[in-house]
Design a protein around this motif. Structure first.
Motif, PDB file in Angstrom:
ATOM      1  N   PHE A  97       0.845  -1.206   0.000  1.00 46.18           N
ATOM      2  CA  PHE A  97       0.000   0.000   0.000  1.00 46.18           C
ATOM      3  C   PHE A  97       0.873   1.246   0.000  1.00 46.18           C
ATOM      4  O   PHE A  97       0.627   2.191  -0.754  1.00 46.18           O
ATOM      5  N   MET A  98       1.905   1.265   0.840  1.00 44.00           N
ATOM      6  CA  MET A  98       2.779   2.426   0.920  1.00 44.00           C
ATOM      7  C   MET A  98       3.520   2.651  -0.396  1.00 44.00           C
ATOM      8  O   MET A  98       3.704   3.789  -0.826  1.00 44.00           O
ATOM      9  N   ASN A  99       3.919   1.576  -1.058  1.00 44.14           N
ATOM     10  CA  ASN A  99       4.580   1.703  -2.363  1.00 44.14           C
ATOM     11  C   ASN A  99       3.626   2.294  -3.392  1.00 44.14           C
ATOM     12  O   ASN A  99       4.010   3.146  -4.185  1.00 44.14           O
ATOM     13  N   SER A 100       2.366   1.851  -3.392  1.00 48.89           N
ATOM     14  CA  SER A 100       1.365   2.384  -4.318  1.00 48.89           C
ATOM     15  C   SER A 100       1.111   3.858  -4.037  1.00 48.89           C
ATOM     16  O   SER A 100       0.997   4.668  -4.958  1.00 48.89           O
ATOM     17  N   LEU A 101       1.025   4.208  -2.760  1.00 45.80           N
ATOM     18  CA  LEU A 101       0.815   5.602  -2.373  1.00 45.80           C
ATOM     19  C   LEU A 101       1.990   6.467  -2.812  1.00 45.80           C
ATOM     20  O   LEU A 101       1.798   7.549  -3.380  1.00 45.80           O
ATOM     21  N   ALA A 102       3.206   5.998  -2.582  1.00 49.29           N
ATOM     22  CA  ALA A 102       4.395   6.754  -2.985  1.00 49.29           C
ATOM     23  C   ALA A 102       4.446   6.932  -4.500  1.00 49.29           C
ATOM     24  O   ALA A 102       4.805   8.007  -4.993  1.00 49.29           O
ATOM     25  N   GLU A 103       4.050   5.916  -5.247  1.00 46.00           N
ATOM     26  CA  GLU A 103       4.027   6.002  -6.708  1.00 46.00           C
ATOM     27  C   GLU A 103       3.011   7.043  -7.168  1.00 46.00           C
ATOM     28  O   GLU A 103       3.283   7.854  -8.047  1.00 46.00           O
ATOM     29  N   ALA A 104       1.820   7.043  -6.559  1.00 46.79           N
ATOM     30  CA  ALA A 104       0.780   8.010  -6.920  1.00 46.79           C
ATOM     31  C   ALA A 104       1.227   9.432  -6.586  1.00 46.79           C
ATOM     32  O   ALA A 104       1.038  10.357  -7.382  1.00 46.79           O
ATOM     33  N   ILE A 105       1.845   9.605  -5.422  1.00 46.35           N
ATOM     34  CA  ILE A 105       2.322  10.935  -5.036  1.00 46.35           C
ATOM     35  C   ILE A 105       3.405  11.404  -6.001  1.00 46.35           C
ATOM     36  O   ILE A 105       3.410  12.554  -6.430  1.00 46.35           O
ATOM     37  N   SER A 106       4.295  10.506  -6.369  1.00 47.74           N
ATOM     38  CA  SER A 106       5.351  10.853  -7.316  1.00 47.74           C
ATOM     39  C   SER A 106       4.770  11.221  -8.679  1.00 47.74           C
ATOM     40  O   SER A 106       5.172  12.212  -9.294  1.00 47.74           O
ATOM     41  N   GLN A 107       3.803  10.450  -9.134  1.00 44.92           N
ATOM     42  CA  GLN A 107       3.204  10.676 -10.454  1.00 44.92           C
ATOM     43  C   GLN A 107       2.455  12.005 -10.500  1.00 44.92           C
ATOM     44  O   GLN A 107       2.474  12.696 -11.509  1.00 44.92           O
ATOM     45  N   TYR A 108       1.801  12.371  -9.404  1.00 48.19           N
ATOM     46  CA  TYR A 108       0.973  13.582  -9.382  1.00 48.19           C
ATOM     47  C   TYR A 108       1.584  14.674  -8.522  1.00 48.19           C
ATOM     48  O   TYR A 108       0.876  15.566  -8.044  1.00 48.19           O
ATOM     49  N   ASP A 109       2.888  14.656  -8.357  1.00 47.62           N
ATOM     50  CA  ASP A 109       3.587  15.599  -7.489  1.00 47.62           C
ATOM     51  C   ASP A 109       3.287  17.052  -7.844  1.00 47.62           C
ATOM     52  O   ASP A 109       2.953  17.851  -6.979  1.00 47.62           O
ATOM     53  N   GLN A 110       3.405  17.413  -9.111  1.00 48.53           N
ATOM     54  CA  GLN A 110       3.177  18.801  -9.518  1.00 48.53           C
ATOM     55  C   GLN A 110       1.731  19.216  -9.283  1.00 48.53           C
ATOM     56  O   GLN A 110       1.462  20.329  -8.832  1.00 48.53           O
ATOM     57  N   THR A 111       0.789  18.327  -9.560  1.00 47.21           N
ATOM     58  CA  THR A 111      -0.626  18.626  -9.334  1.00 47.21           C
ATOM     59  C   THR A 111      -0.889  18.843  -7.853  1.00 47.21           C
ATOM     60  O   THR A 111      -1.569  19.799  -7.464  1.00 47.21           O
ATOM     61  N   LEU A 112      -0.342  17.969  -7.013  1.00 43.91           N
ATOM     62  CA  LEU A 112      -0.534  18.100  -5.568  1.00 43.91           C
ATOM     63  C   LEU A 112       0.092  19.387  -5.044  1.00 43.91           C
ATOM     64  O   LEU A 112      -0.475  20.050  -4.172  1.00 43.91           O
ATOM     65  N   GLU A 113       1.245  19.778  -5.561  1.00 43.21           N
ATOM     66  CA  GLU A 113       1.881  21.033  -5.155  1.00 43.21           C
ATOM     67  C   GLU A 113       0.981  22.223  -5.482  1.00 43.21           C
ATOM     68  O   GLU A 113       0.835  23.133  -4.674  1.00 43.21           O
ATOM     69  N   ARG A 114       0.398  22.218  -6.680  1.00 47.84           N
ATOM     70  CA  ARG A 114      -0.489  23.323  -7.066  1.00 47.84           C
ATOM     71  C   ARG A 114      -1.743  23.368  -6.204  1.00 47.84           C
ATOM     72  O   ARG A 114      -2.212  24.434  -5.840  1.00 47.84           O
ATOM     73  N   LEU A 115      -2.290  22.209  -5.875  1.00 51.40           N
ATOM     74  CA  LEU A 115      -3.485  22.157  -5.020  1.00 51.40           C
ATOM     75  C   LEU A 115      -3.175  22.673  -3.621  1.00 51.40           C
ATOM     76  O   LEU A 115      -4.021  23.322  -2.985  1.00 51.40           O
ATOM     77  N   LYS A 116      -1.996  22.392  -3.132  1.00 56.96           N
ATOM     78  CA  LYS A 116      -1.588  22.824  -1.792  1.00 56.96           C
ATOM     79  C   LYS A 116      -1.642  24.343  -1.672  1.00 56.96           C
ATOM     80  O   LYS A 116      -1.993  24.871  -0.627  1.00 56.96           O
ATOM     81  N   ASP A 117      -1.304  25.054  -2.749  1.00 55.47           N
ATOM     82  CA  ASP A 117      -1.220  26.513  -2.713  1.00 55.47           C
ATOM     83  C   ASP A 117      -2.539  27.211  -3.013  1.00 55.47           C
ATOM     84  O   ASP A 117      -2.584  28.422  -3.071  1.00 55.47           O
ATOM     85  N   ARG A 118      -3.602  26.458  -3.215  1.00 52.42           N
ATOM     86  CA  ARG A 118      -4.893  27.093  -3.519  1.00 52.42           C
ATOM     87  C   ARG A 118      -5.525  27.663  -2.292  1.00 52.42           C
ATOM     88  O   ARG A 118      -5.420  27.290  -1.214  1.00 52.42           O
TER      89      ARG A 118
END
Length: 81
Positions: free
Chosen positions: A60-81
């Motif tokens: 599960f943690m590996n899948s989560l890390a992969e998803a975070i890595s894949q969507y890193d830029q999107t998550l960064e932009r969402l954080k700043d909204r």
């Protein structure tokens, strides 16, 4: 050790497999990144290994890390909204 900055997908990076292995890092390990803009230095440090809570497996943690890595830029932009 000198390396050329290369493009990996939409990111820039450098390969440093030998250096990472020297400090005991492998694929999937977490690192802390410190940037000193005034000196132009980037410092990578091995993150402290943590014990997973009961009921959460490594897959599960590996899948989560992969998803975070894949969507890193999107998550960064969402954080700043």
């Amino acid at each position: 050790m000198e390396r050329k900055v290369a493009k990996f997908g939409n990111s820039l990076g450098v390969t440093m497999t030998d250096a990472l292995k020297k400090i005991g890092l492998d694929q999937g390990d977490l690192v802390q990144i410190e940037v000193n803009e005034s000196t132009g230095e980037i410092i990578l440090k091995r993150s402290a290994r943590i014990q997973l809570p009961e009921g959460i497996d490594q897959a599960f943690m590996n899948s989560l890390a992969e998803a975070i890595s894949q969507y890193d830029q999107t998550l960064e932009r969402l954080k700043d909204r």
